[in-house]
Enzyme design. Structure first.
Site, mmCIF file in Angstrom:
data_model
loop_
_atom_site.group_PDB
_atom_site.id
_atom_site.type_symbol
_atom_site.label_atom_id
_atom_site.label_comp_id
_atom_site.label_asym_id
_atom_site.label_seq_id
_atom_site.Cartn_x
_atom_site.Cartn_y
_atom_site.Cartn_z
ATOM 1 N N ASP A 192 -14.252 -5.566 4.532
ATOM 2 C CA ASP A 192 -13.220 -6.263 3.775
ATOM 3 C C ASP A 192 -12.548 -7.274 4.699
ATOM 4 O OD1 ASP A 192 -10.961 -7.152 2.484
ATOM 5 O OD2 ASP A 192 -10.342 -5.180 1.742
ATOM 6 N N LYS B 52 -8.313 -14.801 -0.496
ATOM 7 C CA LYS B 52 -7.169 -15.484 0.091
ATOM 8 C C LYS B 52 -7.504 -16.910 0.528
ATOM 9 C CE LYS B 52 -4.643 -11.292 1.377
ATOM 10 N NZ LYS B 52 -3.731 -11.328 0.235
ATOM 11 N N PHE C 213 -5.611 -1.127 3.308
ATOM 12 C CA PHE C 213 -5.043 -1.865 2.188
ATOM 13 C C PHE C 213 -6.136 -2.748 1.620
ATOM 14 C CE2 PHE C 213 -3.092 -5.372 -0.019
ATOM 15 C CZ PHE C 213 -2.190 -4.716 -0.836
#
Length: 407
Positions: free
Chosen positions: A234, A263, A149
């Protein structure tokens, strides 16, 4: 900590109904309407309090409204919030310098969202492949992992293995090779002279906190170095203290060629993301070839610098390690009592519940009624990722609530 009740003209039910009419239905949130938050607690419009055990998918690693982050934002709001990159601003250099010191890499490309960071890394890797590696024009490939994801753009969902994410959004960009996660032999077989990079999550979050075998990240680093392609990690969800180290790759002392952050980098206040890379890799970008109007804006840079300063102390990494032991011990005690398995690293866990007890959504709704907020993922799996500021007592209380709803 007691929160002051919030007055509102509309109830939770009325606001949810209004959203249902006016908003796109691209989310299925739990039926709680948050109106105020502080630390690890949130409060709905009626004044009901909930322990936040999701932390905005790790965007709130430092809790809601961390005083140092809020102070940094307030100071900057009184000065300047946006210049665009048409001009310099007085906050960006310090942010970039701090982020390079924190990560051990050389240069920063500031963006806004995680998906933007991933898209930027794809562009950089392809350009590096053409200009440095000598791959023929438009032939560069990138190896990615099944179950990934990395975001929601059409390029990214094109190499997703989640049918919900990709069905109906094609045609998709070519140039990606999907291999099983945690399988070095599969990566080796997929890499050839066209390979620009291997792009992986050191821990797969959306898939259910899937943790690879020890040595996997070291193997990816060795393989990419040996075969002459880039290693892109990532760490948008796994990074910045969540797993007990600054980065998840730090558990194997691995340094990728490009690191993707987001984030928690914005402190739960503003969207901030970044590509951090080796200088010779980032050097393929030249003025006009890539950019973002809001990327690197003074407000984001001020908040991002404050986040880096918090992490530089090491306090939050130590907290995630210690609290991770509490979380793991609590979930171990529940294994066989409604929990059929779990995976955890630091203060982050994917918990598989016996499907006879309920789906992940149903368990999340039961916990919500007990004043604890989590989020489901595939099947009967829930994710636990509270702010790193949670206390051991609050964490044990949440685990007690989980035991109750499983009973």
């Amino acid at each position: 900590m007691t929160l002051t009740p919030v007055r509102t003209e509309r109830s939770s039910a009325e606001l949810i109904s209004a959203e249902d009419t006016a908003l796109a239905h691209n989310y299925h949130p739990l039926p709680v309407v948050v109106a105020r938050a502080e630390g690890v607690w949130v409060e709905d419009v009626e004044g009901r309090r909930y322990l936040d055990m999701l932390a905005g998918y790790s965007a709130l690693n430092f809790g809601h409204r961390h005083p140092e982050l809020i102070a940094a934002a307030h100071r900057q709001l009184d000065e300047v919030t946006l210049t665009s990159r048409a001009f310099h601003n007085d906050r960006l250099a310090g942010f970039a310098e701090g982020l390079t010191r924190l990560t051990g890499l050389d240069t920063v490309l500031p963006m806004n969202t995680g998906a933007e960071a991933v898209e930027s890394a794809i562009k950089i890797a392809r350009k590096w492949a053409y200009e440095v590696k000598g791959v023929a024009p438009d032939r560069a490939t990138i190896v990615v992992a099944d179950g990934n994801f990395h975001g929601r753009t059409t390029t990214i969902v094109g190499f997703s293995s989640d049918p919900v994410a990709r069905t109906g959004f094609g045609p998709f960009a070519p140039g990606f090779r999907v291999v099983p996660y945690n399988d070095l032999d599969a990566i080796e077989a997929a890499v050839d002279e066209t390979t620009a990079a291997v792009l992986i999550e050191p821990i797969q979050g959306e898939a259910g906190v899937i943790i690879p075998d020890d040595g996997y990240l070291t193997g990816v680093r060795e393989l990419t170095s040996r075969t002459g392609c880039l290693f892109i990690a990532d760490e948008i969800q796994s990074g910045l203290g969540r797993t007990g180290t600054t980065l998840a790759v730090d558990h194997e002392s691995v340094l990728p060629d490009m690191l993707l952050l987001g984030k928690a980098l914005g402190g739960g206040i503003v969207p901030v993301s970044a590509v951090v890379a080796r200088r010779e890799v980032m050097a393929v970008l030249r003025p006009g070839e890539h950019g973002s109007t809001f990327g690197g804006n003074p407000l984001s840079a001020a908040v991002g610098s404050a986040v880096v300063d918090l992490l530089a102390t090491g306090e939050y990494q130590r907290r995630a390690t210690a609290l991770g032991d509490v979380l793991s011990e609590g979930l171990t005690a529940l294994t066989g009592k409604g929990v059929v398995g779990f995976r955890s690293r630091g203060l982050w866990a994917g918990v598989d519940v016996d499907p006879r007890i309920g789906t992940g959504r149903e368990i999340s709704e039961r916990l919500m009624r007990e004043g604890v907020l989590v989020k489901d993922t595939h099947g009967s799996t829930i994710r636990i990722a509270p702010p790193l500021t949670i206390t051991p007592e609050e964490l044990r209380s949440a685990l007690a609530s989980l035991e109750k709803v499983l009973g």
